[in-house]
Design a protein around this motif. Structure first.
Motif, short mmCIF file in Angstrom:
data_model
loop_
_atom_site.label_atom_id
_atom_site.label_comp_id
_atom_site.label_asym_id
_atom_site.label_seq_id
_atom_site.Cartn_x
_atom_site.Cartn_y
_atom_site.Cartn_z
N LEU A 296 0.82 -1.20 0.00
CA LEU A 296 0.00 0.00 0.00
C LEU A 296 0.86 1.26 0.00
N ASP A 297 2.00 1.21 0.69
CA ASP A 297 2.89 2.36 0.66
C ASP A 297 3.49 2.56 -0.73
N HIS A 298 3.75 1.44 -1.39
CA HIS A 298 4.31 1.52 -2.74
C HIS A 298 3.30 2.18 -3.69
N GLY A 299 2.05 1.77 -3.58
CA GLY A 299 0.98 2.46 -4.28
C GLY A 299 0.75 2.08 -5.72
N HIS A 300 1.59 1.24 -6.31
CA HIS A 300 1.42 0.89 -7.72
C HIS A 300 1.42 -0.64 -7.84
N PHE A 301 0.22 -1.20 -7.95
CA PHE A 301 0.08 -2.65 -8.04
C PHE A 301 -1.25 -2.97 -8.69
N ALA A 302 -1.38 -4.22 -9.15
CA ALA A 302 -2.62 -4.69 -9.77
C ALA A 302 -3.03 -5.98 -9.10
N VAL A 303 -4.34 -6.14 -8.84
CA VAL A 303 -4.83 -7.29 -8.08
C VAL A 303 -6.12 -7.81 -8.71
N PRO A 304 -6.25 -9.15 -8.87
CA PRO A 304 -7.48 -9.70 -9.46
C PRO A 304 -8.70 -9.46 -8.59
N ALA A 305 -9.86 -9.41 -9.21
CA ALA A 305 -11.10 -9.15 -8.49
C ALA A 305 -11.37 -10.21 -7.43
N GLU A 306 -10.97 -11.47 -7.69
CA GLU A 306 -11.24 -12.54 -6.74
C GLU A 306 -10.50 -12.32 -5.42
N VAL A 307 -9.29 -11.78 -5.48
CA VAL A 307 -8.56 -11.46 -4.24
C VAL A 307 -9.23 -10.30 -3.53
N LEU A 308 -9.68 -9.30 -4.29
CA LEU A 308 -10.38 -8.18 -3.67
C LEU A 308 -11.64 -8.65 -2.95
N ALA A 309 -12.32 -9.64 -3.51
CA ALA A 309 -13.56 -10.12 -2.90
C ALA A 309 -13.31 -10.73 -1.54
N LEU A 310 -12.09 -11.21 -1.28
CA LEU A 310 -11.76 -11.75 0.04
C LEU A 310 -11.79 -10.66 1.10
N ALA A 311 -11.62 -9.42 0.66
CA ALA A 311 -11.64 -8.30 1.60
C ALA A 311 -13.05 -7.83 1.90
N GLY A 312 -14.02 -8.30 1.14
CA GLY A 312 -15.41 -7.89 1.36
C GLY A 312 -16.15 -7.83 0.05
N PRO A 313 -17.46 -7.94 0.10
CA PRO A 313 -18.25 -7.99 -1.13
C PRO A 313 -18.46 -6.65 -1.81
N ASP A 314 -18.15 -5.55 -1.11
CA ASP A 314 -18.43 -4.23 -1.64
C ASP A 314 -17.23 -3.73 -2.45
N TRP A 315 -17.35 -3.77 -3.77
CA TRP A 315 -16.24 -3.38 -4.64
C TRP A 315 -15.80 -1.94 -4.40
N VAL A 316 -16.75 -1.01 -4.32
CA VAL A 316 -16.40 0.41 -4.20
C VAL A 316 -15.64 0.67 -2.91
N THR A 317 -16.12 0.12 -1.78
CA THR A 317 -15.44 0.34 -0.51
C THR A 317 -14.02 -0.22 -0.53
#
Length: 419
Positions: A296-317
């Motif tokens: 997060l400090d680096h600030g430049h990365f790309a992550v698949p949607a499936e990994v994001l979904a592990l953080a919660g179902p709300d995409w915008v948040t």
């Protein structure tokens, strides 16, 4: 029929290939076939090489087209062939080139008039140039638990070692595979994600990357880019500043990684940042487990949607939290910490026309093979990787995504701390 109508799915014993292949085929409206099932039927019937062999399909109550293998007049269904001893016997038969030739001929003929999801060893050899080739993986402990749940028999690591080291059609991650590490995902998530990728390969949908700071929708040569508040196949976070064209170029560079793996975060380069020294400290393509805080400090990365979904179902948040440098969102941090970070391939670091991409890609591939050879001890089992003829800098993604619990024997070091 050509292989372009076929999806192949391979992976080690216990990973859940059969369940995923059947549900994926049902979702896509295809038939599914199990290559291993054919060999298990041969083992169950104690067949000899001249025994009649036939493959057909039968519609199940849930709408799936299930395979039926007939050996010398005796019909076998998948539920008849789950006992573990049959699996070990089938593995031995499958190593026999004479049996392979016969089975491959029968499988090609049976799938000649319909699209199929073909699950099992050597699918790419049986069906050249498939529409999509998938290598399904899970960590060793997860594979053992899944295998025991199906057969009630503990996982046999000797079988996997035999599959990896046999001369004919060994267990390998072959160039071009989409590697899916299913360890942290439910079967429903895995099937839905693979179905989206199949439809992308068919040209029925665009692969879409949401990009922080992007003001509108754009298309590059291979990817559709949208603002970060719109659901997409992946999220690319970019530090503030810079032109729209640069953000689109970064999305294009990250897209090959995002298309070909799961549970993966590709780390970009921020020119002139202090993080560059850390990325350069261990040369590409060594695998890294960097902390989510570092990411997060680096600030430049790309992550698949499936990994994001592990953080919660709300995409915008979730995407808003990840797009904010120094985010304290606990769920996002926890989800990202479980993923494997990879730097963008060397070739992608050189935008088209700038030169150096070809040489960088060749160097990355050469360094990868050197690292694997140097780290492998004499008595270690052969890693499930096939680099023969591979000239694609995505190779390291396929390797680390496919076997993170095994690859650490060969490619070191891991970064467990922060900076």
């Amino acid at each position: 029929m050509t292989g372009r109508h076929v999806v192949t799915l391979d992976g080690p014993n216990g990973v859940g290939k059969t369940a995923v292949a059947r549900e994926l085929a049902r979702t896509l409206g295809c038939a599914w076939l199990s290559i291993g099932m054919v060999y298990r039927a041969l083992a169950a019937s104690a067949a000899c090489p001249d025994s009649p062999l036939e493959l057909r399909w039968q519609k199940a109550p849930d709408g799936a087209l299930d395979p039926v293998v007939e050996v010398a007049g005796t019909a076998f269904r998948e539920t008849d062939l789950t006992a573990e001893p049959l699996g070990s016997a089938a593995s031995r038969i499958g190593a026999d080139p004479a049996w392979q030739h016969k089975v491959n001929r029968v499988l090609r003929a049976a799938a000649a008039d319909r699209p199929v999801v073909a699950e099992g060893r050597a699918g790419q050899e049986i069906f050249p140039d498939p529409l999509l080739s998938v290598f399904l993986w899970a960590d060793a402990g997860e594979r053992a638990a899944r295998a025991a749940a199906v057969s009630g028999v503990p996982h046999d690591p000797r079988r996997e070692r035999r599959d990896r080291t046999r001369v004919a059609e060994p267990l390998r991650v072959r160039s071009g595979c989409l590697v899916w590490n299913s360890t942290r995902f439910t079967m429903d998530t895995t099937v839905a994600a693979l179905a989206r990728r199949v439809r992308t390969a068919r040209g029925e949908r665009d692969f879409t990357v949401a990009v922080t700071g992007l003001r509108g929708e754009h298309r590059t040569a291979t990817v559709r880019c949208v603002p970060a508040d719109r659901p997409a196949d992946a999220l690319l976070t970019v530090p503030p500043g810079g032109r729209e064209e640069q953000r689109l170029a970064l999305a294009e560079a990250h897209a090959p990684l995002l298309r070909h793996g799961s549970d993966i975060v590709s780390v970009g380069r921020v020119p002139g940042s202090r993080e560059d020294a850390l990325l350069d400290a261990v040369g590409w393509p060594a695998n890294r487990r960097l902390t989510a805080r570092w990411l997060l400090d680096h600030g430049h990365f790309a992550v698949p949607a499936e990994v994001l979904a592990l953080a919660g179902p709300d995409w915008v948040t979730t995407t808003t939290a990840l797009g904010r440098a120094g985010s304290d969102a606990p769920a996002a941090l926890e989800a990202l910490q479980g993923a494997w970070w990879l730097p963008v391939p060397a070739a992608a670091a050189h935008p088209p026309g700038t030169g150096g991409a070809s040489a960088a890609a060749e160097r990355a591939e050469r360094d990868l093979e050197t690292a694997l050879r140097q780290r492998q001890s004499a008595d270690a089992p052969a890693p499930p990787f096939d680099l023969d003829g591979c000239r694609d800098s995505r190779a390291a993604l396929w390797l680390t995504a496919a076997a993170p619990d095994a690859l650490t024997q060969f490619v070191l070091p891991q970064w467990e701390g922060g900076r």
